[in-house]
Design an enzyme around this catalytic site. Structure first.
Site, PDB file in Angstrom:
ATOM      1  N   SER A 189      26.133 -26.920  -6.903  1.00 41.15           N
ATOM      2  CA  SER A 189      24.763 -26.430  -6.755  1.00 41.15           C
ATOM      3  C   SER A 189      23.780 -27.499  -7.186  1.00 41.15           C
ATOM      4  CB  SER A 189      24.581 -25.230  -7.686  1.00 41.15           C
ATOM      5  OG  SER A 189      24.637 -25.671  -9.036  1.00 41.15           O
ATOM      6  N   ASP A 191      20.352 -27.861 -10.015  1.00 43.55           N
ATOM      7  CA  ASP A 191      20.275 -27.602 -11.457  1.00 43.55           C
ATOM      8  C   ASP A 191      20.067 -26.125 -11.770  1.00 43.55           C
ATOM      9  OD1 ASP A 191      20.604 -30.327 -12.246  1.00 43.55           O
ATOM     10  OD2 ASP A 191      18.562 -30.702 -11.539  1.00 43.55           O
ATOM     11  N   GLY A 222      22.892 -29.558  -4.636  1.00 46.38           N
ATOM     12  CA  GLY A 222      21.585 -28.919  -4.469  1.00 46.38           C
ATOM     13  C   GLY A 222      20.545 -29.933  -4.053  1.00 46.38           C
ATOM     14  N   SER A 223      19.277 -29.531  -4.174  1.00 42.90           N
ATOM     15  CA  SER A 223      18.238 -30.512  -3.876  1.00 42.90           C
ATOM     16  C   SER A 223      17.848 -31.264  -5.148  1.00 42.90           C
ATOM     17  CB  SER A 223      17.035 -29.866  -3.204  1.00 42.90           C
ATOM     18  OG  SER A 223      16.859 -28.557  -3.653  1.00 42.90           O
ATOM     19  N   ASP A 452      13.761 -26.456 -16.286  1.00 46.53           N
ATOM     20  CA  ASP A 452      15.002 -26.866 -15.603  1.00 46.53           C
ATOM     21  C   ASP A 452      14.842 -26.768 -14.082  1.00 46.53           C
ATOM     22  OD1 ASP A 452      15.904 -27.033 -18.198  1.00 46.53           O
ATOM     23  OD2 ASP A 452      17.335 -25.390 -18.062  1.00 46.53           O
TER      24      ASP A 452
HETATM   25  P1  ADP Z   1      18.631 -26.242  -5.090  1.00 47.69           P
HETATM   26  O1  ADP Z   1      18.713 -27.505  -5.918  1.00 47.69           O
HETATM   27  O2  ADP Z   1      18.896 -26.506  -3.652  1.00 47.69           O
HETATM   28  O3  ADP Z   1      17.351 -25.492  -5.361  1.00 47.69           O
HETATM   29  P2  ADP Z   1      20.156 -24.537  -6.923  1.00 47.69           P
HETATM   30  O4  ADP Z   1      21.625 -24.512  -7.045  1.00 47.69           O
HETATM   31  O5  ADP Z   1      19.376 -25.139  -8.015  1.00 47.69           O
HETATM   32  O6  ADP Z   1      19.840 -25.304  -5.551  1.00 47.69           O
HETATM   33  O7  ADP Z   1      19.721 -23.026  -6.673  1.00 47.69           O
HETATM   34  C1  ADP Z   1      18.463 -22.601  -6.391  1.00 47.69           C
HETATM   35  C2  ADP Z   1      18.366 -21.112  -6.632  1.00 47.69           C
HETATM   36  O8  ADP Z   1      19.217 -20.382  -5.750  1.00 47.69           O
HETATM   37  C3  ADP Z   1      18.731 -20.665  -8.029  1.00 47.69           C
HETATM   38  O9  ADP Z   1      17.584 -20.160  -8.653  1.00 47.69           O
HETATM   39  C4  ADP Z   1      19.764 -19.563  -7.814  1.00 47.69           C
HETATM   40  O10 ADP Z   1      19.508 -18.437  -8.621  1.00 47.69           O
HETATM   41  C5  ADP Z   1      19.542 -19.152  -6.383  1.00 47.69           C
HETATM   42  N1  ADP Z   1      20.728 -18.559  -5.738  1.00 47.69           N
HETATM   43  C6  ADP Z   1      22.020 -18.675  -6.079  1.00 47.69           C
HETATM   44  N2  ADP Z   1      22.826 -18.026  -5.202  1.00 47.69           N
HETATM   45  C7  ADP Z   1      22.001 -17.470  -4.289  1.00 47.69           C
HETATM   46  C8  ADP Z   1      22.211 -16.669  -3.133  1.00 47.69           C
HETATM   47  N3  ADP Z   1      23.444 -16.323  -2.752  1.00 47.69           N
HETATM   48  N4  ADP Z   1      21.125 -16.280  -2.437  1.00 47.69           N
HETATM   49  C9  ADP Z   1      19.892 -16.668  -2.801  1.00 47.69           C
HETATM   50  N5  ADP Z   1      19.614 -17.418  -3.885  1.00 47.69           N
HETATM   51  C10 ADP Z   1      20.656 -17.821  -4.623  1.00 47.69           C
END
Ligand code: ADP
Ligand code: MG
Length: 486
Positions: A189, A191, A222-223, A452
């Site tokens: 993922s 952060d 993640g991004s 975060d």
């Molecule tokens: P990115 O860096 O792409 O934003 P992250 O792993 O940091 O990715 O996650 C972003 C958000 O996605 C987090 O706040 C998390 O709670 C949320 N998240 C996790 N699983 C899901 C899901 N199945 N559907 C929607 N949001 C989700």
């Protein structure tokens, strides 16, 4: 010298365990390498005799099956490469029937050396949490292509779960997670999932033990993948997987954030002002991809955007030479794993909450024209932003950077350009303090607060740091090279 003899396409090859590396040598190795017998994975430094030197960190596994020895080794990018990467490969040798037992015993000794770092372990049991929405939906593919093969090659025991909604990872760690069942939790993922994992552990009745017995790690899908950049030195998924396999358990400071009636844990950063605005307030510019953040910063420097607020803090180091000296001493010291605490809740708050009066010995500043307020617990905020070069994993301090909106545009640009390699640390128009605790009260009617990388309410919050109460995996117990190491 602990050596065995094996064969590659009929030519004899010697495998020797040296103090720091596995040496692969043979008369015909040069031609074997060029014909691809030794697959591209074993491209350590070769000397003129044609020997390969394979650093033990790169050795993932070794096993004999039938009359075949298989070595699983990661090829690493050369030191001069812009980005550090790893690529898993495997190479096979045939073994004389009479040597099978001795070569099998030798692979055990090779693995002992390959996993010899203190606080690492062979055959880790891993819980992998995959956010299927992380990084524009590419997390699962990235994991399956680059990470799982490394974890499998290392014969780790893997349990995979998808996060199905926001805060699902928090819920899993708080309600279902069995302490001691896994050697680490890998967040596939950005952060956001590590943030949820720390918070889920922190909200359990046995929070202290849960945090201290559960190393958390990120496979960067993640991004925003700052955690991985600090612990691995890159956002390469395969190198992160190799570090998960070979890395060591490392204590990490965690910060308590109180806001309203809530208490949350922060492992990475808190920010309000230009950085939070560019992070959370530029969603409409998502089509720009990576350039979105830079564009946001440039736009705000040009318009001289400011964010009035009041900040109170307990500073421990304020002079730059003092900060630098403490960093040098801290990064040279060997981090030791503290003993596991008894099952109890989180540490008490030493400075109360945001609802209490500001402690009498804190310093208060009215920042009427603040541009950047950024507090970090890790050194890198992304692979091209060494925002907090003096941050240490468990020094019980947070690093604060403040830039006033009244500095010249030229200074603002110098600072933002300097962030890439940490040069801003020396900039006279920037405040860099080490804090034990602080409170910030925004005075604008609306805006963004990012903790975060997650959006929090736009209201006052207070933060204090707890020494080493969390655990992560890292390459060698440190944050990867910062500007101050050079
Ligand atoms: P990115 O860096 O792409 O934003 P992250 O792993 O940091 O990715 O996650 C972003 C958000 O996605 C987090 O706040 C998390 O709670 C949320 N998240 C996790 N699983 C899901 C899901 N199945 N559907 C929607 N949001 C989700
Ligand atoms: Mg710290």
């Amino acid at each position: 010298m602990d050596a065995v003899y094996v064969y590659s396409r009929g030519s004899r090859v010697t495998l020797t365990l040296q103090p720091t590396c596995l040496v692969i040598s043979g008369q015909h190795l040069g031609s074997a390498r060029s014909t691809g017998v030794l697959s591209a994975c074993i491209q350590g430094d070769a000397d003129s005799s044609g020997s390969d030197f394979v650093d033990y960190f790169r050795v993932v596994y070794a096993a004999v099956a039938g009359a075949t020895l298989t070595l699983d080794v990661c090829e690493l990018s050369p030191p001069e490469a812009k980005k550090r990467t790893a690529r898993l490969g495997s190479v096979q040798f045939s073994v004389d029937a009479g040597d099978v037992d001795s070569v099998a015993a030798w692979t055990g000794r090779l693995l002992d050396r390959a996993y010899a770092q203190a606080n690492t372990k062979l055959h880790k049991r891993l819980l992998v949490l995959v956010n299927p929405f992380g990084g524009q939906g590419r997390a699962r593919t990235l994991y399956e292509t680059h990470a799982r093969p490394v974890l499998r090659a290392a014969r780790c025991e893997i349990v995979e779960m998808d996060t199905r909604y926001r805060n699902h990872a928090e819920e899993i760690m708080r309600t279902q997670f069995e302490l001691g069942r896994y050697d680490a939790v890998l967040c596939c993922s950005g952060d956001g999932i590590p943030h949820e994992v720390f918070n889920g552990l922190g909200r359990r009745p046995d929070a202290a033990l849960a945090l201290a017995s559960t190393p958390v790690f990120q496979l960067p899908c993640g991004s925003g993948n700052a955690m991985c950049v600090n612990l691995v030195g890159s956002n390469d998924v395969a190198l992160a997987a190799l570090t998960a396999v070979k890395g060591v358990v490392t204590p990490l400071d965690l910060c308590s954030v109180t806001q309203g009636a809530n208490r949350a844990l922060s492992f990475l950063s808190q920010t309000l002002g230009m950085i939070a605005d560019c992070d959370l307030g530029t969603e409409h510019l998502r089509w720009m991809g990576e350039a979105r953040f830079t564009f946001g910063v440039v736009q705000r420097i040009i318009t001289k955007a400011t964010y009035p607020c009041t900040v109170s803090f307990k500073a421990v180091r304020t002079a730059r030479p003092d900060v630098l000296e403490a960093y040098r001493a801290g990064s040279a010291a060997e981090a030791e794993l503290p003993p596991l605490p008894a099952a109890g809740a989180l540490p008490d708050l030493a400075f109360g909450t945001v609802a209490d009066p500001v402690p009498a010995d804190w310093t208060t500043l009215q920042l009427d024209t603040m541009a950047i307020f950024y507090v970090g617990n890790m050194a890198w905020m992304s692979s091209d932003a060494n925002f907090f070069p003096a941050a240490l994993p468990s020094d019980a301090l947070m690093d604060m950077v403040v830039v006033d909106g009244k500095v010249s545009r030229r200074a603002a640009v110098e600072i933002m350009l300097g962030v890439e390699d940490g040069k801003h640390f020396e900039h006279p128009d920037l405040t860099y303090y080490k804090l034990a605790a602080y409170r910030i009260t925004p005075r604008a009617p609306k805006g963004y607060i990012s903790i975060d990388g997650e959006a929090f309410d736009f209201s006052p919050f207070q933060v204090e740091v707890h020494r080493g109460i969390g655990r992560v995996l890292s390459r060698d117990g440190r944050y990867q090279t910062t500007a101050l190491d050079r």
